[in-house]
Enzyme design. Sequence first.
Site, PDB file in Angstrom:
ATOM      1  N   HIS A  49      35.518  39.574  32.335  1.00  0.00           N
ATOM      2  CA  HIS A  49      34.427  40.564  32.243  1.00  0.00           C
ATOM      3  C   HIS A  49      34.960  41.994  32.183  1.00  0.00           C
ATOM      4  CE1 HIS A  49      34.513  40.840  36.755  1.00  0.00           C
ATOM      5  NE2 HIS A  49      34.089  42.071  36.522  1.00  0.00           N
ATOM      6  N   ASP A  97      35.991  33.279  34.295  1.00  0.00           N
ATOM      7  CA  ASP A  97      36.146  34.742  34.253  1.00  0.00           C
ATOM      8  C   ASP A  97      37.631  35.102  34.390  1.00  0.00           C
ATOM      9  OD1 ASP A  97      35.704  37.441  34.252  1.00  0.00           O
ATOM     10  OD2 ASP A  97      34.699  37.507  36.207  1.00  0.00           O
ATOM     11  N   SER A 193      37.499  44.382  40.241  1.00  0.00           N
ATOM     12  CA  SER A 193      37.474  43.207  39.365  1.00  0.00           C
ATOM     13  C   SER A 193      38.775  43.035  38.604  1.00  0.00           C
ATOM     14  CB  SER A 193      36.357  43.350  38.334  1.00  0.00           C
ATOM     15  OG  SER A 193      35.113  43.201  38.950  1.00  0.00           O
TER      16      SER A 193
END
EC number: 3.4.21.-
Length: 243
Positions: A49, A97, A193
């Site tokens: 992402h 992911d 992230s």
Amino acid sequence: VVGGKPAKLGAWPWMVALGFHNYRQPKKSPEWKCGGSLRISRHVLTAAHCAIHRSLYVVRIADLNLKRDDDGAHPIQMGIESKLIHPDYVYSEHHDDIAILKLEKDVSFSEYIRPICLPIEESLRNNNFIGYNPFVAGWGRLRYKGPLSDALMEVQVPVVRNKVCKRAYSDVSDTVICAGYPKGRKDSCQGDSGGPLMIPQESTYYEIGVVSYGHECALPKYPGVYTRVTSYLDSFILPALKK
């Protein structure tokens, strides 16, 4: 990182900050909005992402404070040659992911810059890591909707059983690993992230997770969710590193 402390110089020599263009202010320096970890010589492991955005264009390796030059760090900034995003990743969903960035050229290792190991040995590969208290590090928000951190922060969070994690997030599967305290208070957060969830074995660190998602940050009963590295070694990571 919420509830953590500033990392010491040289503690995480494989930490990578991902830099994005701000199209509204193209002359502005990169916006550092995700993390990653250095793999052997010219690859970075991160979250899909983060990698999927076309505005991602540069990485900075082994920095400590993103805004200061007098922090003792010797970071390297480098462009990205190509991105390999997991083929089953869907932007609106959380599964698979994971992504690998190939850098423009090889990175020279030094006392400040070196890669983190993958959990390839059997004892790690078949481990669910329950009972472990891994570290996570990043330049992400210090609280939900709070400011991003200029300084690299670190925190330790205990691994939570997937069964428990499923109570918070219905889509939890075996390909993720969850970590956090029942009372919350310590967690990764937006901006972390793609960064690594790491355990020490003897004096070597291994990356067992990639920061993926969570409900806000550091809330009670809502652990952070990480892509489980051992689930993707043979199917994605190792083949991608050969490209």
